[in-house]
Design an enzyme around this catalytic site. Structure first.
Site, PDB file in Angstrom:
ATOM      1  CD  GLU A 107      -3.489  -6.266   3.166  1.00  0.00           C
ATOM      2  OE1 GLU A 107      -4.338  -5.387   3.567  1.00  0.00           O
ATOM      3  OE2 GLU A 107      -2.164  -5.865   3.090  1.00  0.00           O
TER       4      GLU A 107
ATOM      5  CD  GLU B 225      -3.126  -1.218   1.992  1.00  0.00           C
ATOM      6  OE1 GLU B 225      -3.074  -0.269   2.901  1.00  0.00           O
ATOM      7  OE2 GLU B 225      -3.958  -2.049   1.948  1.00  0.00           O
TER       8      GLU B 225
END
Ligand code: AHR
Length: 585
Positions: free
Chosen positions: A389, A257
């Site tokens: 994820e 991220e």
């Protein structure tokens, strides 16, 4: 009166039945593994819906009225919801993409009790362990044939400095886990312990390197430490720490991220970093060269917009020998009421159930949008999408540390898991990896531990039932999904998946999303003759049924046999269920 009965939710009827049978809220709550407040709320709601007074409160106690005792009998004899019907058609001679076994990967971040307590108890623990790793957890995970595990994060990865987690445990420094609650991290679970865990459960390591607060040199040295076979100083240090042979690192995540907790970078800023890291971070393990090489996975989007993917893939299209990637990651959680996560993971009703499933189905559209961009720059699908994820992110359980992301796991989560796995399988030509968040004690976990006790969740059973789909060949299946409507939320009533395994056996999965109505299915199967169909179905008494250490078998799969006549398969799948069948030639 009749139509009011038919509108009433099966869930509430089940609760009422238990209350009347057992004589009150408290024993019913215990039997159904629900809180007393859920039981009394459901009874109140049922009373409202029926317009019949079922109980009255005298003092602080609920007393049954005469009307109430007669209702369940009426219901169970005459008013069970009628089954819906569905027709499937499968041509077993047709083959689609391979359903990569890595679609069934897991994610184990250094977060809350995911690693510490969930996996690692230390060699001196009274909890049964092998070199500090819980034996009960290892045994349970082995049954899932977990193909890969992503570690050490997540947001934690971009703060992790690997040197703090090697060497004699007593000499390792205590650090703060700033990503997750500022708790003290003893660093006892480091590289060697993770690799040992991988070896014990028979899985491949997916290591995320630190791109935000680390450096290319730190990452390159970690890779050399893990993978070098030649007698370099780092390889010798690894040997001195107990592992002369190089470790396998099948997958490498280059950051996490990076648009958020991993450095707040722009897409262009990240692309510059990616070029540097992907060049200098090498896997030197002789067994992982050429076609067995480590797959490098770049940070991808965590939002439906496509600019990030556009930038990385456009950059990749013009890559030269100095850098490359094999995958682009994608993060998308089911957060039914929007950020911040607020859906309860226990004691919810069918409205919340339906809303959550609606929200999870957005994954399909998300993938389609990102894939369209990837197809533009990579029509040969060389770069895989790795949904590394995903899963349900509910409100933290009351009384737990909110930074530890502790939630329960119900049949709703199991259905959510099967819907996502089916979506990934339908996109298998591009989606070749996925990692549910997270493996143990965090978010949509497979396993929950409580000191020396452990319980497996409904999601665990879905993963177990889906093992035969690992590396299977997708077989196209057509069906009319029908519609299940709850309040203003409309959902497909059924979902299905079919695949052939290496031995030629056909596997069929059917999800019934409707929490109340069974579905009578008939399936026409062309391209193969078969004589029997057996399998398992996972369902539960209520939409919010969970397994706990005290009641571990509320949601467990049960054997199921389907009838086979003239090339047709017929079976009834229960409400809110996941069913997997194998068809034997
Ligand atoms: O899984 C929990 C967190 O969610 C991860 O650390 C992060 O990558 C994501 O935002």
């Amino acid at each position: 009166m009749y139509s009011r009965f038919m509108d009433t939710k099966l869930d509430a009827w089940e609760i009422l039945h238990a209350e009347v049978q057992l004589g009150g809220f408290a024993p019913a709550a215990e039997k159904l593994n629900r809180s007393q407040s859920t039981i009394s709320y459901a009874a109140g709601r049922l009373q409202e819906q029926l317009g019949v007074r079922l109980f009255e409160i005298r003092g602080r106690k609920a007393h049954l009225t005469a009307a109430r005792t007669a209702l369940p009998m009426l219901f169970f004899t005459a008013l069970l919801p009628a089954a819906e019907t569905a027709h499937l058609s499968i041509d077993a001679s047709k083959a689609g993409a391979k359903i990569d076994r890595n679609l069934f990967g897991q994610f184990a971040e250094n977060l809350g009790h995911g690693l510490y307590e969930g996996i690692w108890v230390g060699p001196d623990s009274p909890i049964s362990n092998t070199r500090g790793i819980r034996n009960d957890v290892v045994t349970a995970l082995r049954a899932l044939k977990v193909p890969n595990v992503r570690w050490p994060g997540g947001c934690f990865a971009d703060e992790y400095h690997w040197r703090k987690g090697i060497g004699a445990s007593a000499q390792r420094p205590a650090t703060l886990n700033a990503a997750w609650g500022d708790v003290v991290d003893p660093n006892s679970f480091g590289t060697h312990e993770f690799m040992d865990f991988m070896q014990q459960i028979g899985s491949e390591p997916y290591v995320s390197i630190n791109v935000a607060s680390g450096s290319p040199q730190e990452a390159a040295e970690w890779l050399e430490y893990m993978t070098a076979a030649k007698p370099t100083a780092l390889a010798k240090e690894r040997a001195a720490n107990g592992h002369p042979d190089p470790y396998p690192v099948g997958f490498l995540g280059i950051g996490n991220e990076s648009w958020g907790c991993g450095g707040s970078m722009t897409a262009d800023g990240y692309l510059s970093q990616l070029k540097i890291y992907s060049h200098f971070v090498r896997n030197d393990n002789p067994a992982q060269q050429g076609k067995n090489g480590m797959l490098r996975i770049a940070v991808g989007p965590g939002f439906p917009e496509t600019e990030w993917t556009e930038t990385v893939m456009k950059g990749w299209q013009h890559h030269d020998w100095t850098w490359n990637i094999d995958g682009l990651s994608l993060h998308w959680y089911t957060v039914a009421n929007g950020w911040t996560p607020s859906t309860p993971s226990t004691a919810f009703g069918v409205a919340e159930y339906a809303k959550t499933l609606k929200s999870t189905l957005f994954m399909e559209e998300f993938l389609r949008k990102q894939e369209a961009v990837m197809d533009k720059y990579d029509p040969e699908k060389k770069v895989a999408l790795a949904v590394d994820e995903w899963g349900a992110w509910h409100a933290a359980l009351p009384g737990t540390n909110p930074s530890f992301l502790v939630q329960q796991n119900s049949i709703r989560d199991a259905i959510l898991a099967s819907l996502n796995l089916n979506i990934f399988a339908r996109h298998a030509s591009r989606v070749r990896m996925s990692n549910i968040a997270q493996m143990i004690n965090v978010l949509q976990a497979m396993i929950l531990t409580d000191q020396e006790k452990m319980v497996v969740t409904p999601t665990y059973y879905v993963y177990k039932m889906y093992v035969p789909f690992q590396d299977g060949t997708f077989v196209p299946i057509t069906f009319d999904a029908g519609t299940y409507t709850q309040d203003s939320v409309s959902l497909p009533r059924v979902d299905a998946l079919a695949a052939r395994d290496a031995s030629g056996k056909l596997w069929v999965e059917i999800t019934n999303l409707d929490p109340e109505k069974p579905v009578d299915l008939d399936a026409e199967i062309a391209g193969m003759t078969f004589h029997s169909a057996n399998g398992e179905t996972l369902t539960a008494p209520a939409a919010d049924s969970v397994n706990t250490v005290a009641a571990p078998n509320m949601v467990v799969p049960k054997q199921l046999t389907a009838s086979v006549k003239g090339g047709k398969l017929a079976l009834t799948v229960p409400p809110k269920s996941v069913t997997v069948l194998s068809l034997e030639p």
